[in-house]
Design an enzyme around this catalytic site. Structure first.
Site, PDB file in Angstrom:
ATOM      1  N   ARG A  80       2.516  20.220   6.128  1.00  0.00           N
ATOM      2  CA  ARG A  80       3.540  19.310   6.669  1.00  0.00           C
ATOM      3  C   ARG A  80       4.651  20.029   7.466  1.00  0.00           C
ATOM      4  O   ARG A  80       5.028  19.552   8.535  1.00  0.00           O
ATOM      5  CB  ARG A  80       4.154  18.452   5.556  1.00  0.00           C
ATOM      6  CG  ARG A  80       3.119  17.599   4.811  1.00  0.00           C
ATOM      7  CD  ARG A  80       3.751  16.529   3.917  1.00  0.00           C
ATOM      8  NE  ARG A  80       4.361  15.489   4.711  1.00  0.00           N
ATOM      9  CZ  ARG A  80       5.632  15.408   4.949  1.00  0.00           C
ATOM     10  NH1 ARG A  80       6.467  16.261   4.403  1.00  0.00           N
ATOM     11  NH2 ARG A  80       6.096  14.455   5.724  1.00  0.00           N
ATOM     12  N   TYR A 125       0.450  13.974   0.663  1.00  0.00           N
ATOM     13  CA  TYR A 125      -0.006  14.637   1.885  1.00  0.00           C
ATOM     14  C   TYR A 125       0.113  16.159   1.773  1.00  0.00           C
ATOM     15  O   TYR A 125       0.398  16.840   2.744  1.00  0.00           O
ATOM     16  CB  TYR A 125       0.753  14.084   3.105  1.00  0.00           C
ATOM     17  CG  TYR A 125       0.684  12.569   3.181  1.00  0.00           C
ATOM     18  CD1 TYR A 125      -0.517  11.934   3.478  1.00  0.00           C
ATOM     19  CD2 TYR A 125       1.798  11.777   2.899  1.00  0.00           C
ATOM     20  CE1 TYR A 125      -0.605  10.549   3.503  1.00  0.00           C
ATOM     21  CE2 TYR A 125       1.709  10.380   2.931  1.00  0.00           C
ATOM     22  CZ  TYR A 125       0.520   9.789   3.237  1.00  0.00           C
ATOM     23  OH  TYR A 125       0.427   8.422   3.258  1.00  0.00           O
ATOM     24  N   GLY A 142       1.978   4.955  -0.635  1.00  0.00           N
ATOM     25  CA  GLY A 142       1.363   6.228  -0.994  1.00  0.00           C
ATOM     26  C   GLY A 142       2.458   7.187  -1.400  1.00  0.00           C
ATOM     27  O   GLY A 142       2.686   7.466  -2.575  1.00  0.00           O
ATOM     28  N   ARG A 143       3.213   7.620  -0.382  1.00  0.00           N
ATOM     29  CA  ARG A 143       4.203   8.680  -0.553  1.00  0.00           C
ATOM     30  C   ARG A 143       5.215   8.391  -1.662  1.00  0.00           C
ATOM     31  O   ARG A 143       5.598   9.277  -2.409  1.00  0.00           O
ATOM     32  CB  ARG A 143       4.940   8.865   0.773  1.00  0.00           C
ATOM     33  CG  ARG A 143       5.792  10.090   0.851  1.00  0.00           C
ATOM     34  CD  ARG A 143       6.614  10.094   2.143  1.00  0.00           C
ATOM     35  NE  ARG A 143       5.900   9.756   3.328  1.00  0.00           N
ATOM     36  CZ  ARG A 143       5.412  10.649   4.209  1.00  0.00           C
ATOM     37  NH1 ARG A 143       5.580  11.931   3.997  1.00  0.00           N
ATOM     38  NH2 ARG A 143       4.795  10.241   5.290  1.00  0.00           N
ATOM     39  N   GLU A 193       0.831  -1.217   0.000  1.00  0.00           N
ATOM     40  CA  GLU A 193       0.000   0.000   0.000  1.00  0.00           C
ATOM     41  C   GLU A 193       0.860   1.259   0.000  1.00  0.00           C
ATOM     42  O   GLU A 193       0.760   2.090   0.910  1.00  0.00           O
ATOM     43  CB  GLU A 193      -0.878   0.026   1.262  1.00  0.00           C
ATOM     44  CG  GLU A 193      -1.807  -1.144   1.440  1.00  0.00           C
ATOM     45  CD  GLU A 193      -2.435  -1.193   2.843  1.00  0.00           C
ATOM     46  OE1 GLU A 193      -2.018  -0.417   3.731  1.00  0.00           O
ATOM     47  OE2 GLU A 193      -3.331  -2.017   3.035  1.00  0.00           O
ATOM     48  N   CYS A 208      -2.283  34.035   9.811  1.00  0.00           N
ATOM     49  CA  CYS A 208      -2.023  34.794  11.035  1.00  0.00           C
ATOM     50  C   CYS A 208      -1.601  33.928  12.203  1.00  0.00           C
ATOM     51  O   CYS A 208      -2.279  33.899  13.236  1.00  0.00           O
ATOM     52  CB  CYS A 208      -3.261  35.595  11.391  1.00  0.00           C
ATOM     53  SG  CYS A 208      -3.746  36.622  10.025  1.00  0.00           S
TER      54      CYS A 208
HETATM   55  N1  LLP Z   1      -1.392   1.962   4.528  1.00  0.00           N
HETATM   56  C1  LLP Z   1      -1.877   2.420   5.691  1.00  0.00           C
HETATM   57  C2  LLP Z   1      -2.744   1.541   6.501  1.00  0.00           C
HETATM   58  C3  LLP Z   1      -1.543   3.707   6.139  1.00  0.00           C
HETATM   59  O1  LLP Z   1      -2.019   4.146   7.294  1.00  0.00           O
HETATM   60  C4  LLP Z   1      -0.699   4.526   5.343  1.00  0.00           C
HETATM   61  C5  LLP Z   1      -0.351   5.895   5.760  1.00  0.00           C
HETATM   62  C6  LLP Z   1      -0.235   4.020   4.107  1.00  0.00           C
HETATM   63  C7  LLP Z   1      -0.592   2.720   3.747  1.00  0.00           C
HETATM   64  C8  LLP Z   1       0.640   4.793   3.197  1.00  0.00           C
HETATM   65  O2  LLP Z   1       1.868   5.140   3.757  1.00  0.00           O
HETATM   66  P1  LLP Z   1       2.987   5.819   2.850  1.00  0.00           P
HETATM   67  O3  LLP Z   1       3.447   4.807   1.817  1.00  0.00           O
HETATM   68  O4  LLP Z   1       2.386   7.013   2.181  1.00  0.00           O
HETATM   69  O5  LLP Z   1       4.046   6.191   3.785  1.00  0.00           O
HETATM   70  N2  LLP Z   1       0.297  12.883   6.768  1.00  0.00           N
HETATM   71  C9  LLP Z   1       1.554  12.252   7.069  1.00  0.00           C
HETATM   72  C10 LLP Z   1       1.586  10.781   6.666  1.00  0.00           C
HETATM   73  C11 LLP Z   1       0.475   9.954   7.246  1.00  0.00           C
HETATM   74  C12 LLP Z   1       0.534   8.506   6.840  1.00  0.00           C
HETATM   75  C13 LLP Z   1      -0.679   7.792   7.269  1.00  0.00           C
HETATM   76  N3  LLP Z   1      -0.781   6.442   6.841  1.00  0.00           N
HETATM   77  C14 LLP Z   1       2.679  13.033   6.413  1.00  0.00           C
HETATM   78  O6  LLP Z   1       2.421  14.073   5.792  1.00  0.00           O
HETATM   79  O7  LLP Z   1       3.848  12.672   6.520  1.00  0.00           O
END
Ligand code: LLP
Length: 421
Positions: free
Chosen positions: A314, A375, A277-278, A275, A346
């Site tokens: 962020r 994000y 994302g980033r 999974e 502000c």
């Molecule tokens: N799977 C689950 C169950 C998750 O909770 C997350 C991210 C991902 C996959 C994806 O993770 P990634 O590959 O994107 O690291 N807003 C924060 C990051 C929050 C991540 C939450 N869960 C930031 O800006 O760094």
């Protein structure tokens, strides 16, 4: 690598000059590169081949439907954490059998929604949630495929707000109790266990925590199989980090991550899901902003931008670093000066960077925040009644606005005044 490069002295997204987009769309705006999204998705599919696998893009990181369609057309699955995200994935044409549903607080309404529309699996986070899925699916006369998210009690060694794999975090069931919970799952009507799920955190910059977690999952797979469960799918979560500070960070590559997966769980004959994302969306996007003023303060110069913490939260939320680069390429020997880079909101928290060395900038100049695809737009708000930042998708030499900047009339029309006023 990404596709944001200087050409003829100005920063481009693929073949489109960001300054040209700024002229028509105005600033600030997010800009995504199709080629980079595609490349990063493919790095994962290549890294996992020839194992049977599905790369489920964590759409919480970047959920614009046009981006989801770009990835969905390549065969990507989607990891969703709400009914709303599920509807986005469906709107992008992704079939239910490629959508996994994660998240600690799935409501019964959301369960019904995804069971009606089709779902590959629920990643169950707790026993009460498992019982609720069983009830809802039984009442609908369907069987819900589930994995159970185990909490392996592993330190992901990342920012405390995005670490999820320690026993004190709210996620998953303790791995030590897995046998008991899987036994209950096998007895409940309306659900069918298909595998195990784990996700230990985000922005991991080392492989070792993944290795610890995946070895625990491999052991658990063998144990649960010996207890009679048909464990045929492993969802290994997301979390692989990206270099935010390109000059001195080099997190592991997807190919190394894939090799680790093969080494730890590859011999179990399971279908592998991940999974990310980033790593797919992060370096596929920039936030372009204009300089409103350069203000000479007491012992420091402030670069006041037209982007603010509501557009990219962020830095103020996690103290995160984003490389900031001028859109017009500075001369190689251009002198640098330090700026505190801030937005117009502000509060002092509306600070993107302190004492950041940058080439000299002036009113009207454009800058780009790199690594802002993940994000960024998804966490934006209209704080200070600043219109939600628009999004643009580039593909080769053309681009499209994929979310327009709302007008003030649209923003004001969302409020309603009760009749007694
Ligand atoms: N799977 C689950 C169950 C998750 O909770 C997350 C991210 C991902 C996959 C994806 O993770 P990634 O590959 O994107 O690291 N807003 C924060 C990051 C929050 C991540 C939450 N869960 C930031 O800006 O760094």
């Amino acid at each position: 690598m990404d596709h944001f490069l200087y050409r003829s002295g100005t920063l481009h997204a693929e073949d489109v000059a960001l300054a040209d987009i700024a002229r028509t769309v105005g600033t600030p705006f997010y800009c995504y590169s199709t080629a980079t999204l595609t490349r990063h998705y493919q790095l994962f599919t290549e890294a996992l081949s020839p194992m049977p696998h599905l790369v489920c893009f964590a759409i919480k990181s970047l959920s614009n439907v046009a981006v989801l369609k770009t990835l969905g057309n390549l065969g990507a699955g989607m990891d969703v954490v709400s009914g709303g995200e599920y509807l986005r994935a469906k709107a992008a044409g992704v079939p239910g059998e490629r959508i996994v549903f994660s998240g600690v607080g799935k409501t019964r309404d959301e369960m019904r929604l995804v069971l009606e529309g089709g779902i590959r699996q629920f990643n169950v986070e707790s026993e009460p949630e498992m019982r609720a899925i069983s009830e809802v699916a039984s009442a609908m006369g369907v069987v819900a495929p589930i994995t159970i998210r185990v909490n392996p009690d592993v330190d992901a060694r990342t920012h405390e707000k995005i670490a999820t794999g320690k026993k004190e975090n709210k996620f998953g069931i303790p791995i030590a109790r897995a046998s008991e919970v899987y036994a209950e799952a096998a007895r409940l009507p309306g659900i069918e266990v298909v595998g195990i799920d784990v996700h230990i955190g985000s922005q991991l910059t080392e492989l070792e925590p993944f290795e610890q977690a995946y070895l625990k999952v491999a052991d658990l797979t063998r144990r649960l199989r010996s207890e009679g469960h048909d464990i045929r799918r492993l969802d290994l979560g997301g979390g692989l980090g990206i270099p935010y500070q390109r000059s001195n960070e080099a997190p592991p590559l997807p190919v190394e991550y894939g090799a680790l997966i093969k080494r730890t769980v590859g011999d179990l004959g399971c279908e592998i899901e991940i999974e990310p994302g980033r790593l797919i969306s992060g370096n596929s996007g920039v936030l372009v902003s204009g300089v409103i003023y350069v203000k000479n303060g007491e012992g420091r110069d402030f670069l006041i931008l037209d982007a603010a913490m509501n557009d990219l939260v962020r830095p103020s939320m996690y103290g995160a670093w984003h490389d900031i680069v001028p859109v017009e390429e500075p001369a190689p020997a251009a002198e640098k000066q330090e700026y505190d880079v801030v937005g117009p909101v502000c509060e002092t928290g509306d600070t993107f960077a302190k004492a950041r060395p940058l080439p000299k900038l002036a009113e009207g100049d454009l800058v780009a925040f790199r690594s802002a695809g993940a994000y960024g737009a998804v966490m934006a708000s209209e704080y200070n009644t600043r219109p939600l930042v628009p999004e643009v998708l580039v593909n080769g030499d053309h681009y499209a606005v994929i979310r327009a900047r709302p007008t003030f009339d649209e923003i004001l029309a969302r409020d309603t005044i009760p009749e007694w006023l």
